[in-house]
Write a protein that holds these residues in place. Structure first.
Motif, PDB file in Angstrom:
ATOM      1  N   LEU A 246      31.434  46.719   0.953  1.00 25.67           N
ATOM      2  CA  LEU A 246      31.714  48.152   1.036  1.00 25.67           C
ATOM      3  C   LEU A 246      31.917  48.764  -0.350  1.00 25.67           C
ATOM      4  O   LEU A 246      31.333  49.802  -0.693  1.00 25.67           O
TER       5      LEU A 246
ATOM      6  N   TYR B  57      25.723  48.228   2.679  1.00 27.56           N
ATOM      7  CA  TYR B  57      26.261  49.078   3.739  1.00 27.56           C
ATOM      8  C   TYR B  57      25.859  48.538   5.109  1.00 27.56           C
ATOM      9  O   TYR B  57      26.665  48.509   6.043  1.00 27.56           O
TER      10      TYR B  57
ATOM     11  N   GLY C 142      33.678  51.462   7.459  1.00 30.20           N
ATOM     12  CA  GLY C 142      32.672  51.519   6.414  1.00 30.20           C
ATOM     13  C   GLY C 142      32.294  52.945   6.032  1.00 30.20           C
ATOM     14  O   GLY C 142      32.502  53.366   4.880  1.00 30.20           O
TER      15      GLY C 142
ATOM     16  N   ASP D 297      34.889  44.052   2.710  1.00 26.85           N
ATOM     17  CA  ASP D 297      35.416  44.954   1.686  1.00 26.85           C
ATOM     18  C   ASP D 297      34.597  44.890   0.405  1.00 26.85           C
ATOM     19  O   ASP D 297      34.380  45.911  -0.255  1.00 26.85           O
TER      20      ASP D 297
ATOM     21  N   VAL E 209      28.043  45.686   6.067  1.00 24.01           N
ATOM     22  CA  VAL E 209      29.327  46.133   6.615  1.00 24.01           C
ATOM     23  C   VAL E 209      29.166  46.505   8.077  1.00 24.01           C
ATOM     24  O   VAL E 209      29.976  46.133   8.939  1.00 24.01           O
TER      25      VAL E 209
ATOM     26  N   THR F 132      35.353  54.967   4.619  1.00 29.96           N
ATOM     27  CA  THR F 132      35.749  54.639   3.244  1.00 29.96           C
ATOM     28  C   THR F 132      34.770  55.232   2.236  1.00 29.96           C
ATOM     29  O   THR F 132      35.169  55.805   1.215  1.00 29.96           O
TER      30      THR F 132
END
Length: 631
Positions: free
Chosen positions: A522, A541, A554, A519, A544, A557
């Motif tokens: 992200l 990224y 990922g 998280d 993730v 979101t």
């Protein structure tokens, strides 16, 4: 024997039919996300990497690789449609009931009594939680291996061969790999040696398959005890490091000890009068003295009676100690979680009480001239009542809302369930005000709950009340220092308030605390992309994607955040990535549908919402959006 076998098959069919009702039930947001729906490894199904992960993972504060492999197999076969996951548990439970019947017949040569005990195991309403809750797959799976272990042990006792002994041990190890609660099984083997195998009683050698001295019987179990010791040590280590074990500061030892006696009596009552069953019974903040005194007296009285009649009615000792001993790992001396007791913990212990009840009633009726008819009528009536109550209890497990409303109705001061109820109201019904009220009530009950503070902060954040959100996150951080998720949420609130540098500091702090915090990676990636620093965002990224290779969370979101910021072109690309990874995801299809609807791409949006309804026909959110776009 033939008739009893036929009736056993009827009982198994009834069990299958009764519990198959769960095929229409949803996953719930209590532990199911951790085990299946939000677990990126499990969602990837069975492959070399996931098998290796299962063998070494301590996620969910347990080492139970066989349980993980079971969930992965379900995903491989059924995807994330809950019906298949539920039905697997139903089948395992039904097979386990059949194995229990075979076990008791082999042990006692009394098929009718064995059938009733197996029927109570199959149909008792207190076992609904173990079967209907996908996250409790470990119960039904370990139960299967528990019964297989005992069956193999009986085969070994009747015809001692090294391979039978090793097979018994192998089944035991597999059971522990499904749930470590089976550590008490070596004691149960000794209880079966006492009755009905009679291996302790040299004076009845002609009825004992293999009479032995007590010393030999204990030595025979030493390897099993050693395996149990290793499993117990590993479990305590994993649970302590996973944060599941409550410290003495949080739950004082005196309170734990007092709750032990009360919990045993509650389990006793639940066996014969199952009522007001709930997914979580809150741990008490104080003990009522008369309840404690009464519970201790009841337990002493039963134990004294069992000891007094141990030779005349040896099944009393086996049944009572089976119940008492098998509950020891979960009775609460080492407090795991926030419950005072739990229905799922009765899954195996109740067999001991069932043996006492069935054999005891049969003995009481032995002098009646119409004994067989009376026992048959009583057995059918008891099992029928159990079936009706189980059907009723199953209905509460249909979805989050029905389960939590029932739990809140039959328990009090249940702040943990109020948290889950709030999440369900917000996520499934879009009822932000209802969720907010649930969190506020939970906070009234327990103001020192970092979990509730964090959840309340996320609601304020969603409503744009950033200052109030930050206040809750700071308080949550004070109550639970170093929790990465709280830091991430505080960073999100700061970013929404335009305090980007402070937000980045929060995300960086979360990553220092836990470099694998997906998280934090992200949110930092989102922040950098919005700031036009895409090259700096890429490593986060990619982190993730590496941490969650089979999850669309990922890109989804990032897409939602970019769309909210008006960066439509960039959002579209991330939505497409999410669809490539999880084309059947409810979240991906719904959020993509909303995005497309807002871009006036109505046909594409309708297609996404219809895909949601194919998997979840009762989705009010999808139906409402279809109405909004005129479909």
């Amino acid at each position: 024997m033939r008739l009893s076998t036929l009736l056993c098959l009827v009982m198994l069919v009834v069990t299958l039919a009764l519990f198959s009702r769960t095929a229409g039930f949803d996953f719930i947001n209590f532990d199911d996300p951790g085990y299946v729906t939000a677990n990126s490894v499990v969602k990837g199904g069975l492959h070399g990497g996931s098998v290796a992960w299962a063998l070494q993972s301590s996620e969910m504060s347990n080492w139970h690789p066989l349980t993980w492999l079971s969930h992965m197999t379900d995903v491989q076969l059924f995807g994330l449609k809950p019906a298949g996951h539920h039905l697997t548990s139903v089948v395992l439970h039904t097979v386990s009931a059949f194995l229990l019947f075979l076990l008791l017949v082999r042990l006692t040569a009394m098929p009718w009594r064995s059938l009733v005990v197996a029927g109570l195991f199959a149909l008792h309403p207190m076992h609904v939680e173990s079967v209907a809750w996908v996250a409790e797959r470990k119960d039904v799976l370990s139960g299967l291996f528990w019964h297989l272990t005992l069956l193999m042990y009986v085969a070994y006792v009747h015809k001692p061969k090294p391979w039978r002994y090793l097979a018994t041990m192998g089944c035991f190890v597999l059971g522990l790999m499904a749930k470590p609660m089976l550590v008490t099984l070596p004691v149960v083997l000794l209880l079966l040696d006492w009755w009905p195998l009679n291996r302790f009683r040299r004076d009845q050698a002609e009825t004992a398959p293999a009479p032995r001295t007590a010393r030999h019987l204990f030595l025979e179990k030493v390897p099993f005890f050693l395996i149990s010791l290793l499993s117990s040590a590993a479990t305590i280590f994993v649970q302590q490091h996973g944060g599941a074990v409550q410290s003495l500061e949080k739950v004082q030892f005196g309170l734990r000890l007092a709750n032990v006696f009360i919990a045993y009596v509650r389990y006793l009552i639940g066996m014969f009068w199952p009522h007001d069953m709930a997914i979580l019974y809150p741990f008490p903040t104080e003990i009522i003295l008369w309840q404690l005194a009464g519970s201790i007296l009841v337990l002493i009285a039963i134990s004294a009676a069992v000891f007094f009649f141990r030779r005349r009615f040896p099944y009393l000792a086996t049944g009572w100690l089976w119940f008492v001993v098998t509950l020891l790992p979960v009775i609460g001396l080492i407090q795991v979680g926030g419950q005072s007791h739990a229905d799922r913990y009765t899954y195996l212990p109740y067999t001991g009480l069932s043996i006492i009840a069935v054999w005891g009633v049969s003995e009481l009726c032995s002098s009646l001239s119409f004994k067989e008819k009376a026992l048959a009528a009583l057995s059918v009536l008891t099992l029928a009542v159990c079936a009706v109550m189980t059907w009723q209890q199953l209905g509460f497990w249909r979805n989050n809302i029905t389960l939590y409303r029932h739990t809140l109705a039959v328990t009090s001061n249940n702040y943990l369930i109020l948290n889950n109820y709030g999440i369900a109201l917000n996520q499934e019904y879009g009822d932000a005000d209802g969720a907010l009220a649930a969190y506020q009530e939970a906070l009234r009950i327990w103001p020192n709950s970092a979990l509730t503070r964090n959840n309340l902060g996320t609601m304020y954040l969603a409503k744009g009340r950033y200052a109030e959100a930050l206040e809750q996150f700071r308080e949550a951080s004070r109550l639970d220092p170093g929790e990465p998720m709280v830091m991430v949420n505080a960073g999100r609130a700061l970013a929404k308030a335009g305090r980007l540098n402070e937000a980045a500091e929060q995300f960086a702090a979360a990553l220092r605390q836990d470099p694998a915090a997906a998280d934090a990676h992200l949110q930092l990636a989102i922040l950098l992309i919005k700031s036009g620093r895409s090259s700096e965002a890429r490593p986060h990224y990619e982190a993730v994607q590496k941490l969650e290779p089979s999850s669309a969370r990922g890109p989804l979101t990032i897409a939602v955040e970019l769309a909210a910021a008006g960066m439509v072109g960039e959002a579209d690309g991330y939505f497409r990535q999410a669809m490539t990874i999880e084309p059947n995801s409810l979240d991906v299809n719904f959020n993509l549908g909303v995005f497309l609807a807002k871009q006036n791409r109505l046909d594409e949006a309708a297609h996404c919402f219809y895909r949601v309804l194919q998997q979840k026909p009762d989705s009010d959110l999808a139906k409402n959006w279809l109405k909004r776009i005129g479909r």
